[in-house]
Design a protein around this motif. Structure first.
Motif, PDB file in Angstrom:
ATOM      1  N   ILE A  89      12.037  -0.066  10.264  1.00  0.00           N
ATOM      2  CA  ILE A  89      12.771  -0.880  11.263  1.00  0.00           C
ATOM      3  C   ILE A  89      12.925   0.622  12.689  1.00  0.00           C
ATOM      4  N   PHE A  90      13.661   1.396  11.648  1.00  0.00           N
ATOM      5  CA  PHE A  90      13.816   3.209  12.646  1.00  0.00           C
ATOM      6  C   PHE A  90      12.786   3.878  12.465  1.00  0.00           C
ATOM      7  N   SER A  91      11.499   3.910  11.522  1.00  0.00           N
ATOM      8  CA  SER A  91      10.437   4.434  12.117  1.00  0.00           C
ATOM      9  C   SER A  91      10.737   5.663  11.366  1.00  0.00           C
ATOM     10  N   VAL A  92      11.623   6.144   9.892  1.00  0.00           N
ATOM     11  CA  VAL A  92      12.196   6.624   9.423  1.00  0.00           C
ATOM     12  C   VAL A  92      11.063   7.490   7.964  1.00  0.00           C
ATOM     13  N   PRO A  93       9.957   8.756   8.324  1.00  0.00           N
ATOM     14  CA  PRO A  93       9.441   8.726   7.218  1.00  0.00           C
ATOM     15  C   PRO A  93       9.400   9.011   5.659  1.00  0.00           C
ATOM     16  N   GLY A  94      10.143   8.442   5.745  1.00  0.00           N
ATOM     17  CA  GLY A  94      10.513   7.985   3.833  1.00  0.00           C
ATOM     18  C   GLY A  94       9.594   7.279   3.416  1.00  0.00           C
ATOM     19  N   ILE A  95       9.835   7.208   2.197  1.00  0.00           N
ATOM     20  CA  ILE A  95       9.975   6.295   0.885  1.00  0.00           C
ATOM     21  C   ILE A  95       8.689   5.574   0.631  1.00  0.00           C
ATOM     22  N   GLY A  96       9.443   4.762   1.552  1.00  0.00           N
ATOM     23  CA  GLY A  96       9.394   2.982   1.509  1.00  0.00           C
ATOM     24  C   GLY A  96       8.725   2.510   2.022  1.00  0.00           C
ATOM     25  N   ARG A  97       8.144   3.229   3.016  1.00  0.00           N
ATOM     26  CA  ARG A  97       7.704   3.207   4.585  1.00  0.00           C
ATOM     27  C   ARG A  97       5.749   3.947   3.816  1.00  0.00           C
ATOM     28  N   LEU A  98       5.716   4.495   2.782  1.00  0.00           N
ATOM     29  CA  LEU A  98       4.657   5.166   2.354  1.00  0.00           C
ATOM     30  C   LEU A  98       5.078   3.659   1.077  1.00  0.00           C
ATOM     31  N   LEU A  99       5.511   3.201   0.741  1.00  0.00           N
ATOM     32  CA  LEU A  99       5.171   2.182  -0.424  1.00  0.00           C
ATOM     33  C   LEU A  99       4.470   1.417   0.179  1.00  0.00           C
ATOM     34  N   VAL A 100       5.307   0.794   1.577  1.00  0.00           N
ATOM     35  CA  VAL A 100       4.398  -0.487   2.282  1.00  0.00           C
ATOM     36  C   VAL A 100       3.366  -0.571   2.089  1.00  0.00           C
ATOM     37  N   SER A 101       2.883   0.855   2.849  1.00  0.00           N
ATOM     38  CA  SER A 101       1.949   0.942   3.745  1.00  0.00           C
ATOM     39  C   SER A 101       0.689   0.973   2.883  1.00  0.00           C
ATOM     40  N   SER A 102       0.881   1.971   1.736  1.00  0.00           N
ATOM     41  CA  SER A 102       0.102   2.277   0.664  1.00  0.00           C
ATOM     42  C   SER A 102      -0.148   0.113  -0.391  1.00  0.00           C
ATOM     43  N   ILE A 103       0.501  -0.477  -0.292  1.00  0.00           N
ATOM     44  CA  ILE A 103       0.486  -1.732  -0.671  1.00  0.00           C
ATOM     45  C   ILE A 103      -0.615  -2.401  -0.206  1.00  0.00           C
ATOM     46  N   GLY A 104      -0.013  -1.864   1.524  1.00  0.00           N
ATOM     47  CA  GLY A 104      -1.762  -2.713   2.326  1.00  0.00           C
ATOM     48  C   GLY A 104      -2.616  -1.749   2.082  1.00  0.00           C
ATOM     49  N   THR A 105      -3.020  -0.406   1.987  1.00  0.00           N
ATOM     50  CA  THR A 105      -4.768  -0.099   1.691  1.00  0.00           C
ATOM     51  C   THR A 105      -4.613   0.144   0.472  1.00  0.00           C
ATOM     52  N   ARG A 106      -4.288  -0.320  -0.633  1.00  0.00           N
ATOM     53  CA  ARG A 106      -3.974  -0.837  -1.907  1.00  0.00           C
ATOM     54  C   ARG A 106      -4.667   0.608  -3.203  1.00  0.00           C
ATOM     55  N   ASP A 107      -3.682   1.334  -2.301  1.00  0.00           N
ATOM     56  CA  ASP A 107      -3.963   2.535  -2.509  1.00  0.00           C
ATOM     57  C   ASP A 107      -3.226   3.434  -4.145  1.00  0.00           C
ATOM     58  N   PHE A 108      -3.208   2.715  -5.325  1.00  0.00           N
ATOM     59  CA  PHE A 108      -2.545   2.222  -6.007  1.00  0.00           C
ATOM     60  C   PHE A 108      -1.965   3.644  -6.945  1.00  0.00           C
ATOM     61  N   THR A 109      -2.245   4.948  -7.098  1.00  0.00           N
ATOM     62  CA  THR A 109      -2.280   6.300  -6.966  1.00  0.00           C
ATOM     63  C   THR A 109      -1.354   6.436  -6.834  1.00  0.00           C
ATOM     64  N   VAL A 110      -0.894   6.153  -5.646  1.00  0.00           N
ATOM     65  CA  VAL A 110       0.827   6.137  -4.476  1.00  0.00           C
ATOM     66  C   VAL A 110       1.784   5.408  -4.725  1.00  0.00           C
ATOM     67  N   VAL A 111       1.314   4.245  -5.237  1.00  0.00           N
ATOM     68  CA  VAL A 111       2.623   2.784  -5.765  1.00  0.00           C
ATOM     69  C   VAL A 111       2.468   3.079  -6.923  1.00  0.00           C
ATOM     70  N   LEU A 112       1.816   3.474  -7.832  1.00  0.00           N
ATOM     71  CA  LEU A 112       2.640   3.854  -9.097  1.00  0.00           C
ATOM     72  C   LEU A 112       3.529   4.927  -8.805  1.00  0.00           C
ATOM     73  N   ALA A 113       2.806   6.136  -8.078  1.00  0.00           N
ATOM     74  CA  ALA A 113       3.788   6.984  -8.451  1.00  0.00           C
ATOM     75  C   ALA A 113       5.352   6.964  -7.718  1.00  0.00           C
ATOM     76  N   ILE A 114       5.318   6.114  -6.613  1.00  0.00           N
ATOM     77  CA  ILE A 114       6.661   5.620  -5.914  1.00  0.00           C
ATOM     78  C   ILE A 114       7.072   4.458  -6.516  1.00  0.00           C
ATOM     79  N   VAL A 115       6.601   3.478  -7.292  1.00  0.00           N
ATOM     80  CA  VAL A 115       7.304   2.816  -8.043  1.00  0.00           C
ATOM     81  C   VAL A 115       7.653   3.465  -9.437  1.00  0.00           C
ATOM     82  N   MET A 116       7.413   4.743  -9.920  1.00  0.00           N
ATOM     83  CA  MET A 116       7.833   5.235 -10.522  1.00  0.00           C
ATOM     84  C   MET A 116       8.969   5.994 -10.398  1.00  0.00           C
ATOM     85  N   ILE A 117       8.957   7.105  -9.412  1.00  0.00           N
ATOM     86  CA  ILE A 117      10.018   7.386  -9.150  1.00  0.00           C
ATOM     87  C   ILE A 117      11.382   6.075  -8.472  1.00  0.00           C
TER      88      ILE A 117
END
Lengths: 312, 273
Positions: free
Chosen positions: A258-286
């Motif tokens: 909502i607030f366009s904060v460039p945090g890990i959540g936005r990266l997670l959602v966009s990586s799920i969209g692009t199916r970039d699983f190394t990023v998703v896996l790293a964020i999931v682990m964090i």
């Protein structure tokens, strides 16, 4: 000490199990070959890429390799950006953690006094008012609170420009001024829950025998509450607040959109969209490590303030 | 005169029940009739403000927001109902069996439940959706799986309490089998415990669906859904159409408020019984 060690071992075992499950899940479905080469790839090209990415080896070997690299801070390479994941994730993690911590501090500072005030006169006007506000606020999803705050403070009062994130490096005070609104959106539902919980915890403590004794020894209601009931009533609230730290991190995923904060959540959602699983896996682990470690700290604090737990 | 043993329902049950009932009726009518076609576009009415003809105004394609909210609430509620149907039946079944029989399976299952509930549900839902790929069917499965532990836990702990009651011992003495005791004797006695749990679960399912659609990983883009509409409406907050976001948001709030009041009220009613 024995309790601490026991909890520490549980923590490590839990993290290993989670990392293994997550790794296997993303390896099974997250076949990057197809998305990297497209559907017209020749079998030779697929085999070559598989070889170079090391996809031909047994999964356990790959898991241990990934785990050792992960612990050393090598999170792999993003499929879609071809950048090291560590460098992509870490600055964003800082923003998200900052947001979570401000929201947490807000929750503690606001909800503890409000809960105590409401409980001081059960069924008084203030108590009833708080309960009604609580019930309504708990029904508002955090993302709608975010939108309402944007409407009021961003669009109408112009205290911040919606969508225009100010980074800490550029302007530290502007950064805090911007981040306070997402933090409030995350904190409000939590404040409502904590107030409700603290209030009922105090009320149930006030009916205990030791409070009657305190009255018999001449304490007035203010003193009985302040010096006796609150100390015991706050114990369950502390563990609730600790769990809230995980819930708040999860709320960040939504609020950052909502607030366009460039945090890990936005990266997670966009990586799920692009199916970039190394990023998703790293964020999931964090995220998982955060949850498990927060629960561990909660257990330890709980045990320090309430020694009965150790002997149970 | 014998006093009625069951305490009167409280105001929360009534208020919550009325709000929920009205929304359900509107949504049900909306399945057959909405004031306008929810997907009919009209360029002249682009971002038109609320008026008598369009009580919530129109969106950026000139579609009637109220009709879309009704349709979107229908989508959200359908998903929530399915999620609860699957989650509650599986959860209650597992909880009843593990609670009644106990043993190693019970121990292991409860540890797994502990692990799942330690994680915020949005986080888990996103992870599962990342694995399954976003779609309406996957959202239902993913949320249903996540809701199993909460039902299993409540059922289990109540089952442990109930199984030492005299009526269960009597049923055993009369030769009833374990499954008959669980499903014919004990489960009907657990309805007062399960009812608030199901209502609260339903409330959470609505919230979870709205959040997932808001993040764009829920139902497909061409289907109206409350979460997705809210996320689209956000773009027009600054450009002078705040009623879009506010009317969609209020619809979500009303839906959740009704359900949460109902759940909370039922829980209090159970405690006072």
């Amino acid at each position: 000490m024995k309790y601490f060690l026991k909890k520490l071992i549980t923590l490590i075992v839990t993290l290993i199990i989670i990392s293994f499950l997550a790794f296997c899940a993303f390896q099974l479905i997250g076949d990057p070959i197809a998305s990297m080469l497209g559907t017209n790839a020749t079998p030779e090209a697929v085999a070559e890429l598989k070889e170079s990415l090391g996809f031909n080896r047994p999964i356990l070997v790959r898991y241990f390799e990934w785990l050792t690299n992960f612990v050393k801070g090598d999170f792999g390479t993003s499929y879609s950006y071809n950048l090291p994941v560590f460098g992509m994730v870490m600055p964003k993690l800082g923003v998200t953690v900052f947001l979570t911590i401000i929201a947490f501090l807000l929750t503690v500072v606001v909800s503890i006094p409000l809960g105590a005030l409401a409980a001081r006169k059960e069924n008084g006007i203030f108590d009833r008012l708080i309960l009604i506000i609580d019930q309504v606020v708990m029904a508002i999803p955090p993302f709608f609170i975010g939108i309402l705050l944007t409407c009021i403070f961003g669009v109408a009062l112009r205290l911040f420009t919606p969508g225009l994130f100010v980074s800490f490096k550029e302007n530290p005070s502007g950064f805090i001024g911007y981040m306070i609104f997402p933090a409030i959106s995350i904190a409000i539902p939590r404040i409502a829950m904590t107030v409700k919980m603290f209030r009922s915890s105090i009320i149930s403590q006030m009916q205990k025998d030791y409070i009657r004794t305190a009255y018999a020894r001449g304490a007035n209601s203010k003193r009985a509450l302040k010096e006796h009931a609150i100390k015991n009533a706050i114990i369950p609230v502390i563990s609730f607040l600790a769990v809230s730290l995980s819930e708040m991190l999860a709320s960040c995923i939504v609020i950052e959109q909502i607030f366009s904060v460039p945090g890990i959540g936005r990266l997670l959602v966009s990586s799920i969209g692009t199916r970039d699983f190394t990023v998703v896996l790293a964020i999931v682990m964090i995220l998982a490590s955060w949850v498990v470690i927060v629960n561990f700290i909660a257990d330890i604090i709980y045990q320090v303030i309430d020694p009965r737990i150790r002997f149970n | 005169m014998q006093k009625n043993k069951i305490k009167k329902l409280n105001w929360m049950v009534y208020t919550g029940g009325i709000i929920t009932a009205i929304i359900f009726i509107i949504v049900l009518i909306g399945r057959f009739y909405t004031p306008y076609d929810p997907s009919a576009m009209n360029g002249q009415l682009r971002l038109a403000g609320p008026s008598l003809a369009h009580i919530m105004g129109c969106d950026n394609f000139g579609r009637d927001i109220f009709s879309r909210v009704v349709e979107g609430a229908g989508t959200t509620l359908t998903i929530a109902v399915l999620v609860i149907l699957i989650g509650a039946s599986v959860g209650i079944f597992i909880g009843a069996l593990t609670g009644y029989f106990g043993g190693v399976v019970d121990e292991v299952f409860m540890r797994v439940c502990d692990l799942i509930t330690a994680f915020p549900s949005i986080m888990l839902a996103l992870i599962i959706i990342a694995i399954l790929s976003p779609s309406e069917k996957n959202i239902i499965w993913c949320l249903a799986i996540l809701f199993i532990p909460s039902f299993a836990r409540v059922t289990r702990s109540e089952m442990v309490k109930q199984k030492s009651q005299n009526y269960v011992k009597l049923a055993k003495l009369m030769g009833a089998g374990s499954f008959r005791i669980i499903f014919v004797h004990i489960l009907p006695n657990m309805v007062p415990v399960l009812l608030p749990t199901i209502t609260i679960g339903f409330n959470n399912a609505v919230l979870a669906e709205a959040s997932m659609s808001f993040l764009g990983v829920g139902v497909s883009a061409n289907k109206p859904s409350l979460g997705r509409m809210l996320s689209e409406s956000q773009n027009f907050l600054v450009t002078g159409a705040p009623w879009y976001a506010i009317s969609v948001g209020l619809a979500i709030v009303l839906l959740i408020l009704g359900l949460s009041l109902l759940g909370e009220g039922l829980q209090q009613w159970r405690r006072n019984r």
